[in-house]
Design an enzyme around this catalytic site. Structure first.
Site, PDB file in Angstrom:
ATOM      1  N   GLU A   3       0.818  -1.202   0.000  1.00 28.36           N
ATOM      2  CA  GLU A   3       0.000   0.000   0.000  1.00 28.36           C
ATOM      3  C   GLU A   3       0.858   1.261   0.000  1.00 28.36           C
ATOM      4  O   GLU A   3       1.919   1.315   0.630  1.00 28.36           O
ATOM      5  CB  GLU A   3      -0.910   0.018   1.237  1.00 28.36           C
ATOM      6  CG  GLU A   3      -1.854   1.189   1.189  1.00 28.36           C
ATOM      7  CD  GLU A   3      -2.883   1.127   2.287  1.00 28.36           C
ATOM      8  OE1 GLU A   3      -3.561   2.108   2.483  1.00 28.36           O
ATOM      9  OE2 GLU A   3      -2.972   0.103   2.928  1.00 28.36           O
ATOM     10  N   ARG A   5       1.683   4.760   0.795  1.00 27.13           N
ATOM     11  CA  ARG A   5       1.638   5.810   1.814  1.00 27.13           C
ATOM     12  C   ARG A   5       2.362   6.936   1.277  1.00 27.13           C
ATOM     13  O   ARG A   5       1.989   7.122   0.135  1.00 27.13           O
ATOM     14  CB  ARG A   5       2.134   5.301   3.118  1.00 27.13           C
ATOM     15  CG  ARG A   5       0.959   5.361   4.059  1.00 27.13           C
ATOM     16  CD  ARG A   5       0.731   6.585   4.759  1.00 27.13           C
ATOM     17  NE  ARG A   5      -0.427   6.925   5.182  1.00 27.13           N
ATOM     18  CZ  ARG A   5      -1.294   7.824   5.028  1.00 27.13           C
ATOM     19  NH1 ARG A   5      -1.276   8.632   4.355  1.00 27.13           N
ATOM     20  NH2 ARG A   5      -2.278   8.094   5.489  1.00 27.13           N
ATOM     21  N   GLN A 584       7.983   7.732  -1.554  1.00 26.21           N
ATOM     22  CA  GLN A 584       6.545   7.860  -1.721  1.00 26.21           C
ATOM     23  C   GLN A 584       5.778   6.969  -0.751  1.00 26.21           C
ATOM     24  O   GLN A 584       4.754   7.372  -0.202  1.00 26.21           O
ATOM     25  CB  GLN A 584       6.141   7.521  -3.153  1.00 26.21           C
ATOM     26  CG  GLN A 584       4.673   7.753  -3.457  1.00 26.21           C
ATOM     27  CD  GLN A 584       4.273   9.201  -3.278  1.00 26.21           C
ATOM     28  OE1 GLN A 584       5.106  10.105  -3.382  1.00 26.21           O
ATOM     29  NE2 GLN A 584       2.993   9.434  -3.011  1.00 26.21           N
ATOM     30  N   GLU A 585       6.260   5.777  -0.530  1.00 24.58           N
ATOM     31  CA  GLU A 585       5.544   4.824   0.312  1.00 24.58           C
ATOM     32  C   GLU A 585       5.540   5.225   1.778  1.00 24.58           C
ATOM     33  O   GLU A 585       4.513   5.144   2.448  1.00 24.58           O
ATOM     34  CB  GLU A 585       6.176   3.430   0.179  1.00 24.58           C
ATOM     35  CG  GLU A 585       5.877   2.727  -1.121  1.00 24.58           C
ATOM     36  CD  GLU A 585       4.461   2.170  -1.174  1.00 24.58           C
ATOM     37  OE1 GLU A 585       3.764   2.207  -0.150  1.00 24.58           O
ATOM     38  OE2 GLU A 585       4.058   1.690  -2.244  1.00 24.58           O
ATOM     39  N   SER A 586       6.687   5.603   2.304  1.00 24.22           N
ATOM     40  CA  SER A 586       6.828   5.735   3.761  1.00 24.22           C
ATOM     41  C   SER A 586       7.501   7.010   4.221  1.00 24.22           C
ATOM     42  O   SER A 586       7.608   7.220   5.438  1.00 24.22           O
ATOM     43  CB  SER A 586       7.637   4.552   4.294  1.00 24.22           C
ATOM     44  OG  SER A 586       8.969   4.595   3.785  1.00 24.22           O
TER      45      SER A 586
END
Length: 715
Positions: A3, A5, A584-586
């Site tokens: 996912e 984030r 981008q994710e975390s």
């Protein structure tokens, strides 16, 4: 499936970097990663530019020990002092207390800027030795000799373990120091409802993981006794933690200002309390009819009402707030469309274009028209609307997208020179954008396309020095330049007294200092949200800051570089693409979890991690550990690439939305033009995710790769 984030890397960036790089011609794909560049690029003073110590400040203690030892004996005086301080703290970190004490001996007499910190390190060294008497004597000397320095809170904390009066002094003199916050938390274990201690944590402990529990305890036990000013501090804390429902309640009890009234209403709206939000917006507008917050309040209120009821509020915004009239008129046109008044709606849109041509609303209308004409195959009209948007609304977020498509449409019309000019314009005016990367590709730059980016290993020039911070004391700036991040962060908690409304310099400084201690999520938010400033003088300050290399360094840092490089090589992935995806994710937060339990740097779902671990025969792993998370996440990213024949667009989209969704989109839209495919992705989250990942990739490339940096300079 998955996912959405430090290593010590500060990078030479942007235009300053380019002066060193004229004539570099080696292809991107043939260059090794992270060569060192000239060490003077990020420094702002001649004295610091000549400092040999600052070139070592961010290296590992073991890597710099010999050079620091040499510098303590020779060289410029300030370098000798800095070298002695760093050498001492390095020895102390390795448990070499005797060597640390010897190195620190008498240093405070010459290095007066950091004198209290030298005593702090000496006291810690005596404690490491087990020499309690000498340690206590040094702590007392620190407390007595440097009463104005916030670092004495450290002495108060230690001395207060045996004499509680020192803890009282810490609370009275330095309530914002993290050691004092720790003291308050310890005392709250004995007296959990003490109002003054809870208020201290509410004001100064926003960084605590369990901060919300202190606010809850304070409100539940003392809510009826709190002053409006205290409620304002509590409200700000809730707002910072994105607890907007409780923030709204607190702002309603804070001093009645336009800003507080707006946040009370907005918090209710975000919390889903539509009826209460409507009433709160009406109160805001009635009490502060001329405030800029009421202009926004009118638009927000209209969005919560039925069209017929909303239109009078939009008319009021049009009449009373010229700066927002274009937005209000645009929203009015949308409501008229929904009521079936298409002619009136069209007239309203035309009024936006003629009367408020430079407004955000006008940009949206132009882009809608451009897209409609392009979909109909009328590329000439689409090109004209795109051109008009770029000319009339150059600062709007749609401008780089429109500029890129102006180039694409010009190509389809056979106007190659106009296309080239359009792509160069995007690179010049919007160099940080996703569309700048796409434009660079169409100009023939070696930046990697969706189908070729995976195997590249771009050269990146790194730096190990830091700039002078734009805000804070000289002591703070010295600690930061020396890489003493935790000490700088502690001091900044005392110096940063203007948290609710910081200056541009203060907000940037806060972001940079947060990066130093690994608070990357909030750090990147603080730096990126400077773009939201709308007062003219602040906009100008922001524009100046954006021209400085360290602004971009802060936005695109390189934490966890070693495992990223290791597993990128192992998985045959472009390390900058992996870095871009992690950002981008975390936002580089190793322990972050999403609402569906996606975990860590690459936001691996537990069941996905378990599946990958079985595939690679990994028996023991922890998704919160950077090494394990990157090992598993890069395997999955490589897997999605293999599923789509190394098409990174599809691989990244699949990483976010899952392979089933991507397969469905391919069936619906085909893949003749990748740019059109991105525009057609029906999940707004996934489309934004794809664009942001490749925008991140492009920024790491344009800022740190010598060849691309030089080409940017030539524009």
């Amino acid at each position: 499936m998955l996912e959405n984030r430090r290593t010590q890397v500060s990078i030479a960036l942007g235009l300053s970097l380019c002066a060193l790089l004229v004539g570099a011609t080696v292809p991107v794909s043939q260059l090794s990663l992270f060569d060192r560049g000239d060490r003077s690029l990020l420094l702002q003073s001649e004295e610091d530019a000549d400092s040999a110590v600052l070139a070592l400040a961010l290296l590992d203690p073991d890597a710099r020990a010999d050079e620091l030892a040499i510098l303590t004996e020779g060289g410029e005086k300030r370098d000798r002092l800095r070298a002695r301080y760093l050498l001492a703290v390095d020895r102390l970190s390795r448990g070499q207390a005797d060597g640390a004490i010897e190195t620190l001996d008498g240093l405070e007499k010459d290095y007066d800027l950091l004198a209290p910190y030298i005593l702090l390190q000496r006291a810690k060294a005596y404690e490491t030795q087990g020499n309690t008497a000498k340690a206590t004597e040094t702590w007392q000397k620190l407390a007595q000799s440097y009463s104005d320095s916030p670092v004495i809170a450290e002495a108060y904390y230690t001395l207060g373990k045996n004499d509680p009066s020192y803890w009282d002094r810490a609370i009275a003199e330095f309530p914002a120091h993290p050691r004092t916050v720790e003291i308050a938390r310890i005392r709250l274990k004995q007296n959990p409802t003490d109002r003054d201690l809870l208020l201290l944590v509410a004001r100064h402990g926003i960084y605590l993981q369990d901060y919300g529990s202190y606010l809850e305890r304070l409100v539940q036990n003392h809510g009826s006794q709190l002053t409006p000013e205290q409620w304002e501090a509590i409200a700000f804390g809730y707002w910072e933690k994105q607890d907007y429902g409780n923030g709204a309640k607190a702002y309603a009890k804070a001093p009645r200002t336009a800003e507080n009234a707006y946040r009370a209403a907005r918090g209710l709206q975000i919390d889903g309390k539509r009826q209460e939000a409507r009433e709160a917006y009406r109160q805001l507008i009635a009490e502060f009819p001329d405030a800029e917050q009421s202009a926004t309040g009118l638009l927000r209120l209209a969005s919560l009402l039925d069209p017929k009821e909303a239109i009078p509020y939009l008319d009021r915004a049009i009449a009373n707030f010229p700066d927002r009239a274009g937005d209000a008129l645009f929203e009015r046109s949308r409501l008229l469309d929904s009521l079936g008044s298409n002619t009136s709606a069209q007239q309203a849109r035309q009024s936006v274009l003629t009367q408020y041509s430079n407004s955000d609303a006008a940009a949206k209308i132009r882009w809608n028209f451009a897209q409609e004409r392009a979909a109909a195959g009328d590329y000439q009209q689409a090109w004209q609307w795109g051109q008009e948007l770029g000319n009339e609304n150059p600062d709007h977020e749609l401008a780089p997208q429109a500029g890129f498509w102006v180039g694409k449409w010009a190509r389809r019309l056979g106007r190659q020179e106009e296309a080239r000019q359009a792509f160069e314009h995007v690179l010049k005016q919007y160099p940080q954008s996703y569309y700048a990367w796409r434009s660079a590709l169409y100009l023939g730059w070696n930046v990697g396309d969706f189908t070729t980016v995976r195997p590249l290993t771009p050269q990146v020039v790194r730096q190990t020095e830091r700039v002078v911070l734009p805000a804070g004391s000289d002591v703070l700036k010295e600690l930061y330049k020396l890489g003493r991040d935790r000490e700088a962060w502690n001091l900044w908690q005392v110096e940063f007294t203007n948290r609710p409304s910081p200056s541009v310099a203060e907000q940037f400084t806060d972001g940079v200092i947060r990066l130093g201690v690994g608070d990357n999520l909030d750090a990147l938010f603080m730096v990126s949200s400077l773009a939201w400033r709308d007062r003219p003088e602040e906009r100008e300050q922001y524009k100046i800051l954006k021209q400085q290399p360290h602004y971009w360094e802060a936005l695109y840092p390189f934490p966890f570089l070693d495992p990223i490089l290791e597993w990128s090589r192992e998985r045959q992935l472009n390390p900058l693409l992996v870095t871009a995806l992690i950002r981008q994710e975390s936002r580089f937060m190793p322990k972050i979890r999403s609402v569906v339990d996606a975990t860590g740097l690459m936001q691996v779902m537990p069941e996905t991690g378990e599946w990958i671990a079985q595939k690679i025969n990994l028996k023991d792993y922890d998704l919160e550990k950077p090494e394990d998370n990157i090992k598993l996440g890069t395997w999955f990213l490589a897997y999605t690439h293999e599923e789509y024949n190394d098409n990174s667009l599809l691989a990244v989209a699949s990483y976010n939305a899952g392979p089933g969704a991507v397969a469905g989109w391919l069936d619906r839209f085909g893949f003749g033009d990748p740019d059109e495919f991105v525009e057609k992705i029906p999940y707004p989250e996934t489309r934004g995710y794809v664009e942001h990942v490749f925008e991140n990739y492009w920024n790491y490339l344009r800022l740190y790769n010598p060849q691309i940096a030089e080409k940017m300079k030539q524009l």
